[in-house]
Design a protein around this motif. Structure first.
Motif, PDB file in Angstrom:
ATOM      1  N   ALA A   6       0.829  -1.205   0.000  1.00 17.30           N
ATOM      2  CA  ALA A   6       0.000   0.000   0.000  1.00 17.30           C
ATOM      3  C   ALA A   6       0.865   1.258   0.000  1.00 17.30           C
ATOM      4  CB  ALA A   6      -0.925  -0.006   1.214  1.00 17.30           C
ATOM      5  N   LEU A   7       1.970   1.239   0.735  1.00 14.78           N
ATOM      6  CA  LEU A   7       2.879   2.383   0.760  1.00 14.78           C
ATOM      7  C   LEU A   7       3.454   2.650  -0.625  1.00 14.78           C
ATOM      8  CD1 LEU A   7       4.650   4.542   2.110  1.00 14.78           C
ATOM      9  CD2 LEU A   7       6.262   2.715   2.718  1.00 14.78           C
ATOM     10  N   GLU A   8       3.912   1.612  -1.299  1.00 14.83           N
ATOM     11  CA  GLU A   8       4.496   1.793  -2.642  1.00 14.83           C
ATOM     12  C   GLU A   8       3.448   2.287  -3.627  1.00 14.83           C
ATOM     13  OE1 GLU A   8       7.944  -1.669  -2.442  1.00 14.83           O
ATOM     14  OE2 GLU A   8       5.862  -2.209  -2.926  1.00 14.83           O
ATOM     15  N   LEU A   9       2.232   1.780  -3.526  1.00 16.06           N
ATOM     16  CA  LEU A   9       1.160   2.226  -4.425  1.00 16.06           C
ATOM     17  C   LEU A   9       0.788   3.680  -4.167  1.00 16.06           C
ATOM     18  CD1 LEU A   9      -1.018  -0.998  -4.327  1.00 16.06           C
ATOM     19  CD2 LEU A   9       0.082  -0.043  -6.367  1.00 16.06           C
ATOM     20  N   ALA A  10       0.761   4.080  -2.889  1.00 19.65           N
ATOM     21  CA  ALA A  10       0.456   5.478  -2.571  1.00 19.65           C
ATOM     22  C   ALA A  10       1.537   6.403  -3.122  1.00 19.65           C
ATOM     23  CB  ALA A  10       0.335   5.652  -1.058  1.00 19.65           C
ATOM     24  N   ARG A  11       2.781   5.974  -3.034  1.00 25.46           N
ATOM     25  CA  ARG A  11       3.874   6.780  -3.580  1.00 25.46           C
ATOM     26  C   ARG A  11       3.783   6.866  -5.102  1.00 25.46           C
ATOM     27  NH1 ARG A  11       9.475   4.651  -1.746  1.00 25.46           N
ATOM     28  NH2 ARG A  11      10.075   6.404  -3.095  1.00 25.46           N
ATOM     29  N   ILE A  12       3.492   5.730  -5.745  1.00 28.65           N
ATOM     30  CA  ILE A  12       3.368   5.721  -7.208  1.00 28.65           C
ATOM     31  C   ILE A  12       2.210   6.612  -7.648  1.00 28.65           C
ATOM     32  CG2 ILE A  12       2.776   4.277  -9.190  1.00 28.65           C
ATOM     33  CD1 ILE A  12       4.289   1.992  -7.778  1.00 28.65           C
ATOM     34  N   GLY A  72      -3.892  20.213 -10.433  1.00 26.32           N
ATOM     35  CA  GLY A  72      -3.444  20.586  -9.098  1.00 26.32           C
ATOM     36  C   GLY A  72      -4.458  20.280  -8.014  1.00 26.32           C
ATOM     37  N   LEU A  73      -5.736  20.354  -8.351  1.00 24.50           N
ATOM     38  CA  LEU A  73      -6.774  20.070  -7.359  1.00 24.50           C
ATOM     39  C   LEU A  73      -6.706  18.626  -6.887  1.00 24.50           C
ATOM     40  CD1 LEU A  73      -9.828  21.964  -8.914  1.00 24.50           C
ATOM     41  CD2 LEU A  73      -8.551  22.590  -6.867  1.00 24.50           C
ATOM     42  N   VAL A  74      -6.425  17.712  -7.796  1.00 23.90           N
ATOM     43  CA  VAL A  74      -6.350  16.295  -7.436  1.00 23.90           C
ATOM     44  C   VAL A  74      -5.240  16.066  -6.419  1.00 23.90           C
ATOM     45  CG1 VAL A  74      -5.935  13.979  -8.340  1.00 23.90           C
ATOM     46  CG2 VAL A  74      -7.282  15.616  -9.669  1.00 23.90           C
ATOM     47  N   MET A  75      -4.102  16.687  -6.634  1.00 18.95           N
ATOM     48  CA  MET A  75      -2.982  16.514  -5.714  1.00 18.95           C
ATOM     49  C   MET A  75      -3.316  17.017  -4.321  1.00 18.95           C
ATOM     50  SD  MET A  75       0.261  17.561  -8.023  1.00 18.95           S
ATOM     51  CE  MET A  75       1.105  17.898  -6.502  1.00 18.95           C
ATOM     52  N   ALA A  76      -4.006  18.134  -4.255  1.00 22.46           N
ATOM     53  CA  ALA A  76      -4.350  18.694  -2.949  1.00 22.46           C
ATOM     54  C   ALA A  76      -5.214  17.722  -2.145  1.00 22.46           C
ATOM     55  CB  ALA A  76      -5.076  20.029  -3.134  1.00 22.46           C
ATOM     56  N   TYR A  77      -6.150  17.059  -2.817  1.00 21.58           N
ATOM     57  CA  TYR A  77      -7.006  16.091  -2.115  1.00 21.58           C
ATOM     58  C   TYR A  77      -6.216  14.882  -1.654  1.00 21.58           C
ATOM     59  CZ  TYR A  77     -11.362  18.497  -3.192  1.00 21.58           C
ATOM     60  OH  TYR A  77     -12.375  19.416  -3.242  1.00 21.58           O
ATOM     61  N   GLN A  78      -5.168  14.507  -2.372  1.00 15.71           N
ATOM     62  CA  GLN A  78      -4.399  13.324  -2.002  1.00 15.71           C
ATOM     63  C   GLN A  78      -3.704  13.482  -0.651  1.00 15.71           C
ATOM     64  OE1 GLN A  78      -1.863  12.434  -5.411  1.00 15.71           O
ATOM     65  NE2 GLN A  78      -3.103  10.635  -5.819  1.00 15.71           N
ATOM     66  N   PHE A  79      -3.392  14.695  -0.260  1.00 19.92           N
ATOM     67  CA  PHE A  79      -2.789  14.887   1.056  1.00 19.92           C
ATOM     68  C   PHE A  79      -3.720  14.366   2.158  1.00 19.92           C
ATOM     69  CE2 PHE A  79      -0.188  18.177  -1.108  1.00 19.92           C
ATOM     70  CZ  PHE A  79       1.055  17.711  -0.736  1.00 19.92           C
ATOM     71  N   THR A  81      -6.444  12.150   1.562  1.00 15.42           N
ATOM     72  CA  THR A  81      -6.896  10.777   1.352  1.00 15.42           C
ATOM     73  C   THR A  81      -5.781   9.758   1.540  1.00 15.42           C
ATOM     74  OG1 THR A  81      -6.507  11.006  -1.041  1.00 15.42           O
ATOM     75  CG2 THR A  81      -8.726  11.506  -0.223  1.00 15.42           C
ATOM     76  N   ASN A  82      -4.623  10.015   0.961  1.00 18.23           N
ATOM     77  CA  ASN A  82      -3.545   9.016   0.967  1.00 18.23           C
ATOM     78  C   ASN A  82      -2.453   9.289   1.989  1.00 18.23           C
ATOM     79  OD1 ASN A  82      -4.983   8.046  -1.170  1.00 18.23           O
ATOM     80  ND2 ASN A  82      -3.355   8.204  -2.674  1.00 18.23           N
ATOM     81  N   TRP A  83      -2.363  10.519   2.462  1.00 14.14           N
ATOM     82  CA  TRP A  83      -1.272  10.888   3.365  1.00 14.14           C
ATOM     83  C   TRP A  83      -1.818  11.636   4.580  1.00 14.14           C
ATOM     84  CZ3 TRP A  83       3.093   8.532   2.130  1.00 14.14           C
ATOM     85  CH2 TRP A  83       3.267   8.109   0.813  1.00 14.14           C
ATOM     86  N   SER A  84      -2.832  11.047   5.192  1.00 13.95           N
ATOM     87  CA  SER A  84      -3.533  11.721   6.292  1.00 13.95           C
ATOM     88  C   SER A  84      -2.651  11.876   7.532  1.00 13.95           C
ATOM     89  CB  SER A  84      -4.808  10.955   6.650  1.00 13.95           C
ATOM     90  OG  SER A  84      -4.506   9.610   6.986  1.00 13.95           O
ATOM     91  N   TYR A  85      -1.789  10.883   7.800  1.00 12.58           N
ATOM     92  CA  TYR A  85      -0.935  10.987   8.980  1.00 12.58           C
ATOM     93  C   TYR A  85       0.127  12.074   8.794  1.00 12.58           C
ATOM     94  CZ  TYR A  85      -3.117   6.765  10.745  1.00 12.58           C
ATOM     95  OH  TYR A  85      -4.035   5.854  11.205  1.00 12.58           O
ATOM     96  N   PHE A  86       0.600  12.221   7.574  1.00 13.92           N
ATOM     97  CA  PHE A  86       1.512  13.338   7.293  1.00 13.92           C
ATOM     98  C   PHE A  86       0.795  14.671   7.467  1.00 13.92           C
ATOM     99  CE2 PHE A  86       2.664  16.436   3.946  1.00 13.92           C
ATOM    100  CZ  PHE A  86       3.891  16.833   4.447  1.00 13.92           C
ATOM    101  N   SER A  87      -0.437  14.767   6.977  1.00 11.25           N
ATOM    102  CA  SER A  87      -1.199  16.011   7.112  1.00 11.25           C
ATOM    103  C   SER A  87      -1.448  16.347   8.570  1.00 11.25           C
ATOM    104  CB  SER A  87      -2.527  15.898   6.358  1.00 11.25           C
ATOM    105  OG  SER A  87      -2.309  15.702   4.979  1.00 11.25           O
ATOM    106  N   SER A  88      -1.732  15.325   9.389  1.00 11.72           N
ATOM    107  CA  SER A  88      -1.939  15.566  10.819  1.00 11.72           C
ATOM    108  C   SER A  88      -0.647  15.996  11.501  1.00 11.72           C
ATOM    109  CB  SER A  88      -2.475  14.294  11.492  1.00 11.72           C
ATOM    110  OG  SER A  88      -3.714  13.918  10.953  1.00 11.72           O
ATOM    111  N   PHE A  89       0.463  15.417  11.067  1.00  8.68           N
ATOM    112  CA  PHE A  89       1.749  15.697  11.700  1.00  8.68           C
ATOM    113  C   PHE A  89       2.295  17.057  11.286  1.00  8.68           C
ATOM    114  CE2 PHE A  89       6.434  15.441  11.481  1.00  8.68           C
ATOM    115  CZ  PHE A  89       6.716  15.245  12.824  1.00  8.68           C
ATOM    116  N   SER A 400      -1.763   6.857   4.733  1.00  8.10           N
ATOM    117  CA  SER A 400      -3.053   6.489   5.331  1.00  8.10           C
ATOM    118  C   SER A 400      -3.220   4.975   5.377  1.00  8.10           C
ATOM    119  CB  SER A 400      -4.205   7.103   4.529  1.00  8.10           C
ATOM    120  OG  SER A 400      -4.104   8.500   4.477  1.00  8.10           O
ATOM    121  N   ASN A 401      -4.171   4.529   6.194  1.00 11.49           N
ATOM    122  CA  ASN A 401      -4.428   3.087   6.356  1.00 11.49           C
ATOM    123  C   ASN A 401      -5.381   2.589   5.272  1.00 11.49           C
ATOM    124  OD1 ASN A 401      -2.803   2.772   8.637  1.00 11.49           O
ATOM    125  ND2 ASN A 401      -4.449   3.465   9.999  1.00 11.49           N
ATOM    126  N   HIS A 402      -4.896   2.546   4.049  1.00 13.01           N
ATOM    127  CA  HIS A 402      -5.691   1.992   2.953  1.00 13.01           C
ATOM    128  C   HIS A 402      -5.130   0.640   2.552  1.00 13.01           C
ATOM    129  CE1 HIS A 402      -7.945   5.618   2.591  1.00 13.01           C
ATOM    130  NE2 HIS A 402      -6.955   6.337   2.134  1.00 13.01           N
TER     131      HIS A 402
END
Length: 474
Positions: A6-12, A72-79, A81-89, A400-402
């Motif tokens: 899941a981590l590798e897919l989120a990065r890709i 650019g809008l899609v990238m902003a949402y990914q923070f 959806t896919n990187w929620s713990y980074f956004s919280s931190f 995120s936990n996906h």
């Protein structure tokens, strides 16, 4: 999907979306400044060639700007959806910086974009030129905030970690972090260079097809001057950026150079080609120049810098990818310099527009600026791994936990939709380029108040009838 986590897919997924997105802002930055120069020259010299070129490239700018906003809008949402713990931190820093971009740059661009695209016959020339300048400045301000955010992730400072959350304590240090000036200059100049190569390739293509008119000659000549001037500047900035990276991210430099260990009393070679083997901890099949690596990075033939084997395995970036992405960027940069030098030699011989070999080379170099920009971005981001915030938060801790299935499904959807939507947009933009300047014979943009009105969105600035075949038949 293909055995990926899941981590590798989120990065890709994030890498895929940002690779699409970064192309459009780069062209937007370059074209906005180019349009400002064209209109300034038109107002000063009253030469209709500059006005016609402004009208031609403003249509392409409008299409490119629209695609940049959407991607650019899609990238902003990914923070979220896919990187929620980074956004919280780290959201207390990255969130405000992105908000500052919207409040300053995006509002400035949006406020004056309509006047720039549709106001040629509705406002005075001074006000219209002012609007064009504001849009150009807005694109540069946007790049400033985005790179301030990303540079903080590369070289973080001005913060404290309280209860596992980043708390900013000095916004000046957050924004003007150690890598920010070099990365801002490097990215901005890359955008100018990529745009110059794009404009130059379109001019060369038209010249090869026999579409030799004053507009084509002027835009090709201006592009070649820009390549000649900017390419050595970019190489110089890149050297400064490399020295800064050596100081703050030595593992990234070791991966870029394929450098594993130092020999006692000997300088490090410059490895031109090779294949870094992460398991064996050596670079195979290497072709190298003795001591040149030390001379470039330490300005001394005997100087040494840390090899990748000096870092724990879990802290090493993937040297195989970084090594080659860096060489793609540098190799294309050398070809850009060659193009500029070749152009000035032909200009000196008063033969810039005739040699087919040179024009073909300029045409093939058209996408090289964007390819080099992407290669440099891969070098920067993959070279930062395994850190999201360098030395502070690991990438594995920010995802995120996906499930892998969910990320695989969304990645496939992204790939299909992106190629469908943005592939169509790029195809349309290239058709506008293929039409060429100076063919319509319009004396001014067709935005007279009495004509049929269309919604005043950016894409409305582009014509509907770019393909003559569509207008034939019953």
């Amino acid at each position: 999907m293909f055995g990926l986590t899941a981590l590798e897919l989120a990065r890709i997924q994030f890498g895929f979306t940002i690779s699409f997105h970064i192309i459009f802002p780069a062209i937007t930055i370059g074209l906005a400044s180019y349009l400002a120069v064209l209109e300034g020259l038109w107002l000063r010299k009253k030469d209709t060639v500059y006005r016609d070129l402004y009208q031609f490239w403003s249509k392409i700018f409008a299409v490119n700007f629209a695609m940049g906003v959407v991607s650019g809008l899609v990238m902003a949402y990914q923070f979220g959806t896919n990187w929620s713990y980074f956004s919280s931190f780290a959201g207390s820093i990255t969130g405000p910086l992105l908000a500052y971009e919207v409040l300053t740059a995006f509002f400035l661009e949006a406020g004056f974009l309509g006047v720039m695209l549709f106001g040629w016959n509705r406002v005075g020339p001074g006000l219209h030129f002012f609007a064009t300048l504001m849009v150009a400045i807005g694109t540069l301000i946007s790049a400033t905030w985005i790179l301030a955010s990303n540079s903080w992730m590369q070289t973080p400072q001005g913060f404290e970690v309280v209860n596992n959350v980043v708390v900013p304590v000095n916004w000046f240090e957050v924004i003007f972090n150690p890598s920010f000036p070099y990365r801002l200059a490097h990215m901005t100049v890359a955008a100018f260079l990529a745009t110059a190569l794009f404009v130059g390739a379109s001019g060369a293509w038209h010249l090869l097809r026999g579409n030799d008119n004053p507009c084509v000659r002027k835009m090709f000549s201006m592009a070649m001057w820009m390549v000649l001037i900017v390419s050595p500047i970019q190489i110089f900035i890149g050297d400064l950026h490399g020295l800064n990276t050596l100081k703050y991210q030595p593992a990234k430099i070791a991966a870029m150079e394929g450098h594993w260990r130092n020999e006692p009393g000997a300088g490090a070679p410059l490895i031109l080609f090779g294949w870094p083997d992460m398991e064996a901890e050596k670079t195979r099949y290497k072709v190298e120049i003795p001591r040149l690596g030390s001379l470039i990075l330490t300005h001394s033939l005997d100087g040494q810098y840390q090899g990748l084997s000096e870092f724990p395995r879990e802290d090493r970036p993937d040297a195989t990818i970084v090594f080659w992405s860096f060489r793609i960027m540098v190799g294309l940069g050398m070809l850009m310099l060659l193009l500029g030098v070749w152009s000035v030699w032909l200009r000196w011989r008063r033969n810039l527009f005739a040699p087919s070999g040179f024009l073909r080379f300029a045409t093939w170099m058209g996408p090289s600026g964007l390819v080099a920009l992407l290669a440099g971005w891969f070098t920067t981001e993959i070279g930062r791994q395994p850190w999201l915030v360098y030395g502070v938060m690991r990438t594995a801790d920010g995802v995120s936990n996906h499930s892998a299935l969910a990320l695989s499904t969304t990645l496939i959807v992204f790939i299909v939709m992106y190629f469908a939507v943005f592939g169509t947009g790029v195809s349309y933009m290239l058709k506008l380029v293929a039409k060429g300047p100076g063919e319509s014979g319009d004396a001014s943009p067709s935005d007279d108040p009495g004509q049929a009105r269309r919604p005043a969105r950016p894409l409305s600035a582009a014509p509907d009838d770019i393909d003559p075949a569509l207008n034939q038949g019953g």
